[in-house]
Design an enzyme around this catalytic site. Structure first.
Site, PDB file in Angstrom:
ATOM      1  N   ASN A   9      78.225  92.817 -18.314  1.00 41.22           N
ATOM      2  CA  ASN A   9      78.419  93.848 -19.342  1.00 41.22           C
ATOM      3  C   ASN A   9      79.752  94.538 -19.080  1.00 41.22           C
ATOM      4  O   ASN A   9      79.866  95.322 -18.136  1.00 41.22           O
ATOM      5  CB  ASN A   9      77.247  94.833 -19.284  1.00 41.22           C
ATOM      6  CG  ASN A   9      77.411  95.961 -20.291  1.00 41.22           C
ATOM      7  OD1 ASN A   9      78.342  95.957 -21.101  1.00 41.22           O
ATOM      8  ND2 ASN A   9      76.520  96.934 -20.225  1.00 41.22           N
ATOM      9  N   LYS A  11      81.191  96.731 -20.828  1.00 39.81           N
ATOM     10  CA  LYS A  11      81.206  98.120 -21.316  1.00 39.81           C
ATOM     11  C   LYS A  11      82.516  98.397 -22.080  1.00 39.81           C
ATOM     12  O   LYS A  11      83.032  97.483 -22.721  1.00 39.81           O
ATOM     13  CB  LYS A  11      80.963  99.094 -20.155  1.00 39.81           C
ATOM     14  CG  LYS A  11      79.686  98.714 -19.380  1.00 39.81           C
ATOM     15  CD  LYS A  11      79.201  99.760 -18.431  1.00 39.81           C
ATOM     16  CE  LYS A  11      77.934  99.259 -17.731  1.00 39.81           C
ATOM     17  NZ  LYS A  11      77.342 100.272 -16.856  1.00 39.81           N
ATOM     18  N   HIS A  96      70.707  99.824 -24.030  1.00 42.28           N
ATOM     19  CA  HIS A  96      71.356 100.101 -22.744  1.00 42.28           C
ATOM     20  C   HIS A  96      71.273 101.595 -22.428  1.00 42.28           C
ATOM     21  O   HIS A  96      71.323 102.434 -23.331  1.00 42.28           O
ATOM     22  CB  HIS A  96      72.817  99.640 -22.762  1.00 42.28           C
ATOM     23  CG  HIS A  96      73.414  99.670 -21.393  1.00 42.28           C
ATOM     24  ND1 HIS A  96      73.928 100.820 -20.852  1.00 42.28           N
ATOM     25  CD2 HIS A  96      73.508  98.717 -20.442  1.00 42.28           C
ATOM     26  CE1 HIS A  96      74.334 100.554 -19.612  1.00 42.28           C
ATOM     27  NE2 HIS A  96      74.095  99.291 -19.340  1.00 42.28           N
ATOM     28  N   GLU A  98      73.309 103.675 -21.347  1.00 40.19           N
ATOM     29  CA  GLU A  98      74.399 104.532 -21.834  1.00 40.19           C
ATOM     30  C   GLU A  98      74.230 104.829 -23.319  1.00 40.19           C
ATOM     31  O   GLU A  98      74.641 105.883 -23.800  1.00 40.19           O
ATOM     32  CB  GLU A  98      75.747 103.875 -21.520  1.00 40.19           C
ATOM     33  CG  GLU A  98      76.055 103.994 -20.028  1.00 40.19           C
ATOM     34  CD  GLU A  98      76.632 102.766 -19.370  1.00 40.19           C
ATOM     35  OE1 GLU A  98      77.251 101.940 -20.061  1.00 40.19           O
ATOM     36  OE2 GLU A  98      76.439 102.614 -18.146  1.00 40.19           O
ATOM     37  N   GLU A 168      67.165  98.499 -15.576  1.00 38.95           N
ATOM     38  CA  GLU A 168      68.353  99.143 -15.010  1.00 38.95           C
ATOM     39  C   GLU A 168      68.033 100.607 -14.708  1.00 38.95           C
ATOM     40  O   GLU A 168      68.106 101.453 -15.613  1.00 38.95           O
ATOM     41  CB  GLU A 168      69.517  99.063 -15.999  1.00 38.95           C
ATOM     42  CG  GLU A 168      69.903  97.642 -16.383  1.00 38.95           C
ATOM     43  CD  GLU A 168      71.327  97.574 -16.904  1.00 38.95           C
ATOM     44  OE1 GLU A 168      72.156  96.980 -16.222  1.00 38.95           O
ATOM     45  OE2 GLU A 168      71.609  98.150 -17.970  1.00 38.95           O
ATOM     46  N   GLY A 174      76.519 102.198 -11.981  1.00 38.58           N
ATOM     47  CA  GLY A 174      77.869 102.689 -11.766  1.00 38.58           C
ATOM     48  C   GLY A 174      77.985 103.715 -10.656  1.00 38.58           C
ATOM     49  O   GLY A 174      79.014 104.371 -10.514  1.00 38.58           O
ATOM     50  N   SER A 214      74.593  98.639 -10.054  1.00 40.65           N
ATOM     51  CA  SER A 214      75.387  98.409  -8.846  1.00 40.65           C
ATOM     52  C   SER A 214      75.056  97.090  -8.149  1.00 40.65           C
ATOM     53  O   SER A 214      75.112  97.001  -6.925  1.00 40.65           O
ATOM     54  CB  SER A 214      75.258  99.590  -7.873  1.00 40.65           C
ATOM     55  OG  SER A 214      75.739 100.774  -8.485  1.00 40.65           O
TER      56      SER A 214
HETATM   57  P1  13P Z   1      77.069  98.575 -12.784  1.00 44.65           P
HETATM   58  O1  13P Z   1      76.837  97.162 -12.292  1.00 44.65           O
HETATM   59  O2  13P Z   1      78.502  98.915 -12.957  1.00 44.65           O
HETATM   60  O3  13P Z   1      76.283  99.563 -11.996  1.00 44.65           O
HETATM   61  O4  13P Z   1      76.459  98.617 -14.299  1.00 44.65           O
HETATM   62  C1  13P Z   1      75.193  98.131 -14.517  1.00 44.65           C
HETATM   63  C2  13P Z   1      74.962  98.081 -15.982  1.00 44.65           C
HETATM   64  O5  13P Z   1      74.815  99.096 -16.638  1.00 44.65           O
HETATM   65  C3  13P Z   1      74.952  96.767 -16.642  1.00 44.65           C
HETATM   66  O6  13P Z   1      74.513  96.857 -17.944  1.00 44.65           O
END
Ligand code: 13P
Length: 255
Positions: A9, A11, A96, A98, A168, A174, A214
């Protein structure tokens, strides 16, 4: 046997040139690993077309990071399923964290998006996960259960066959804090049980559940060694082709 499935992803990262460079580097480095592992990348909407073209000769699939549930019309700024298919998308991310917690998407909106994607013949990576405060209050199972039950309202087994679930935990995204393999396994097993109750045990045995938060080369093998962890949804580490490829290799070895 569930084939491992890794998603990258991206982002709101990359620009046009670096998106193409990243996709091309990945296509070069994964080689025959895609025989053992399904791989998808999720670039920003505006680079989907270019990245699809860069990956046309590879077995890496392309996913959007979101979708809208209406098929066309006066929905300024939104992107339809047909538009996504038109530019080579096979998958869509829906729900997701976010989008849930930064943009404010509700379970009801997410359910409409999941239904629209399935109806359009797209495959869905359906994301769920608890906030830190919810984990600390021991509400993880309840939160994840509600997200899944509400997100999949009205979706029968035939439709749900197009879904991968991504667990997640929001506190791990992150932040550098990864769920321990045992913490991931515990929630994944709970999710599989829940799916068995909603559909059937046979169905639950087939559904793939990715872990995200992560995930990186140093923890990919251990996460993938858990019996109910069938893949990874990777943010930061998927922006580095060598890291993402090493994680795909770990997943291939876990089979
Ligand atoms: P990170 O791997 O940067 O923690 O992000 C995970 C994520 O949100 C994947 O969709």
């Amino acid at each position: 046997m569930r084939k491992p499935f890794l998603g990258g992803n991206w982002k709101m990262n990359t620009d046009k040139a670096s998106a193409v460079a990243l996709a091309s580097a990945l296509a070069d480095s994964v080689g025959s690993l895609t025989d053992k592992v399904d791989v998808a990348v999720c670039p920003p909407f505006v680079y989907l077309d270019t990245v699809s073209q860069a990956l046309a000769q590879s077995s890496i699939a392309v996913s959007s990071q979101d979708i809208y549930f209406e098929s066309n019309g006066a929905f300024t700024g939104e992107i339809s399923t047909d538009m996504l298919k038109d530019v080579g998308c096979e998958y869509v991310l829906v729900g997701h964290s976010e989008r849930r917690h930064v943009i404010g998407e509700t379970d009801e909106l997410i359910n409409r998006k999941v239904k629209a994607a399935i109806a359009a013949g797209l495959k869905v990576i359906f994301c769920v996960g608890e906030l830190l405060a919810q984990r600390e209050a021991e509400q993880t199972d309840e939160v994840v259960k509600q997200q899944i039950e509400k997100g999949l309202v009205g979706i029968d087994a035939a439709g749900a066959a197009n879904i991968t679930i991504a667990y997640e935990p929001v506190w791990a995204i992150g932040t550098g804090l990864t769920a321990t393999p045992a913490q991931a396994q515990e929630v994944h097993a709970m999710i599989r049980n829940l799916i068995a109750g909603m559909y059937s045990q046979d169905f639950a045995d087939q559904v793939r559940i990715q872990y995200g938060g992560s995930a990186k080369p140093a923890n990919a093998a251990e996460l993938m060694s858990q019996p109910d962890v069938d893949g990874l949804l990777i943010g930061g580490a998927s922006l580095k082709p060598e890291d993402f490829t090493s994680m795909i290799a770990s997943a291939a070895e876990s089979v």
